[in-house]
Design an enzyme around this catalytic site. Sequence first.
Site, PDB file in Angstrom:
ATOM      1  N   GLY A  29      66.416  19.177  83.478  1.00 28.62           N
ATOM      2  CA  GLY A  29      65.805  18.513  82.327  1.00 28.62           C
ATOM      3  C   GLY A  29      65.367  17.090  82.634  1.00 28.62           C
ATOM      4  O   GLY A  29      65.557  16.594  83.746  1.00 28.62           O
ATOM      5  N   GLY A  81      72.131  17.782  81.126  1.00 34.52           N
ATOM      6  CA  GLY A  81      71.676  17.355  79.810  1.00 34.52           C
ATOM      7  C   GLY A  81      72.116  18.329  78.735  1.00 34.52           C
ATOM      8  O   GLY A  81      72.882  19.270  78.993  1.00 34.52           O
ATOM      9  N   ALA A  82      71.643  18.116  77.514  1.00 31.29           N
ATOM     10  CA  ALA A  82      71.967  19.019  76.407  1.00 31.29           C
ATOM     11  C   ALA A  82      70.871  18.935  75.360  1.00 31.29           C
ATOM     12  O   ALA A  82      70.167  17.931  75.248  1.00 31.29           O
ATOM     13  CB  ALA A  82      73.300  18.646  75.784  1.00 31.29           C
ATOM     14  N   GLY A  96      65.402  24.143  78.607  1.00 32.82           N
ATOM     15  CA  GLY A  96      64.568  24.399  79.784  1.00 32.82           C
ATOM     16  C   GLY A  96      64.767  25.798  80.333  1.00 32.82           C
ATOM     17  O   GLY A  96      64.268  26.124  81.411  1.00 32.82           O
ATOM     18  N   GLU A 102      73.199  26.956  84.675  1.00 31.80           N
ATOM     19  CA  GLU A 102      73.949  25.753  84.275  1.00 31.80           C
ATOM     20  C   GLU A 102      75.386  26.115  83.897  1.00 31.80           C
ATOM     21  O   GLU A 102      76.325  25.379  84.203  1.00 31.80           O
ATOM     22  CB  GLU A 102      73.250  25.065  83.102  1.00 31.80           C
TER      23      GLU A 102
HETATM   24  C1  5RP Z   1      67.863  22.984  80.391  1.00 31.59           C
HETATM   25  C2  5RP Z   1      68.799  22.192  79.557  1.00 31.59           C
HETATM   26  C3  5RP Z   1      68.557  20.728  79.471  1.00 31.59           C
HETATM   27  O1  5RP Z   1      69.663  20.074  79.993  1.00 31.59           O
HETATM   28  C4  5RP Z   1      68.310  20.340  78.043  1.00 31.59           C
HETATM   29  O2  5RP Z   1      67.193  21.065  77.572  1.00 31.59           O
HETATM   30  C5  5RP Z   1      68.075  18.840  77.874  1.00 31.59           C
HETATM   31  O3  5RP Z   1      66.871  18.455  78.441  1.00 31.59           O
HETATM   32  P1  5RP Z   1      66.329  16.962  78.346  1.00 31.59           P
HETATM   33  O4  5RP Z   1      67.228  16.102  79.180  1.00 31.59           O
HETATM   34  O5  5RP Z   1      64.935  17.039  78.914  1.00 31.59           O
HETATM   35  O6  5RP Z   1      66.324  16.567  76.896  1.00 31.59           O
HETATM   36  O7  5RP Z   1      69.733  22.698  78.991  1.00 31.59           O
HETATM   37  O8  5RP Z   1      68.130  24.352  80.313  1.00 31.59           O
END
Ligand code: 5RP
Length: 216
Positions: A29, A81-82, A96, A102
Site C-alpha cells: 500500500g 497498512g490498514a 490493495g 499479508e
Molecule cells: C493492501 C492493504 C493495505 O495495507 C491497505 O489497503 C492500506 O493501504 P494504504 O496505505 O494505501 O492506505 O491492506 O491489501
Amino acid sequence: VDVEAEKREAAQAAVALVEDGMAVGLGTGSTVNLMLEALAARKLSIRCIATSVRTEVAARELGLPVEPFDDLDELDLVIDGADQIAADGWIVKGGGGAHTREKIAAAAADRLVIIASSDKLVERVQAPIPLELLRFGCASTLRRLAPVKLRDVAPSPDGNLIADYFGEVGDPRTLSARFDFEPGIVDHGIFPPEIVTDVFVGAKHMPGAPRRRPKH
Ligand code: 5RP
C-alpha cells in the site's frame, strides 16, 4: 488532517523498531511505500519478504533485499497498512487485494505493526470487507456470500479473484469465523486484535496484543 504527513510519521515510527539482523515482512500500500523509503534509508543488514509484487519491486528499487517467502519460517516484524482500524482493535485490510499474503506474513511474525493515517480509524468494522476467492465454483461462492461484488482488478499473484463483501458485519469475530469456514474463500481481510501488536496512527503509538514469541 494532513494524511500524507500522518502516514510518514507512522512509517518512521515503525521503521525505528527494525534492528540489524531482523527478518522483516513488508506489507502493501501507499503507507508501506513511504515506510520502504524510510527503511532503506537506515541501511540495516536485514532479510525481507514482500506481501505483493508491487512491494517487492518498490523495495528492490530502493536497494532492500527481498527474498521469496519460502525458507524463512519466522519473521521478527511485519509492517503493514490498514483500511480500517476499529476502536475495539479489529483491523480490516485488503484494499490493495493483498490480504491473503499479508495474513500469512502476519501469522509468521512475532510482531505485526500497523501504520496508518487517522482517516482509517472507525468506530467498528464495516463493509466493504475484501475477499480473495478461488475461481473454481466462483459463481456459487458469490451467490452464497451475497451481497458481494467482484473487483475489476487483475487476479491475485496466486491466481485468485478479489471481491468485496457489502453485507451486514455485526460481530467481526462471528463474520470472520463464517468466512473462514466458507468453501471458496481463500482468505478475507478481517484481522483479529490478538495478532496486532502495535498500531501507529501518525506518530501516536497504540499498543495492542503481546508479542507472539519471546525474544531470542
Ligand atoms: C493492501 C492493504 C493495505 O495495507 C491497505 O489497503 C492500506 O493501504 P494504504 O496505505 O494505501 O492506505 O491492506 O491489501
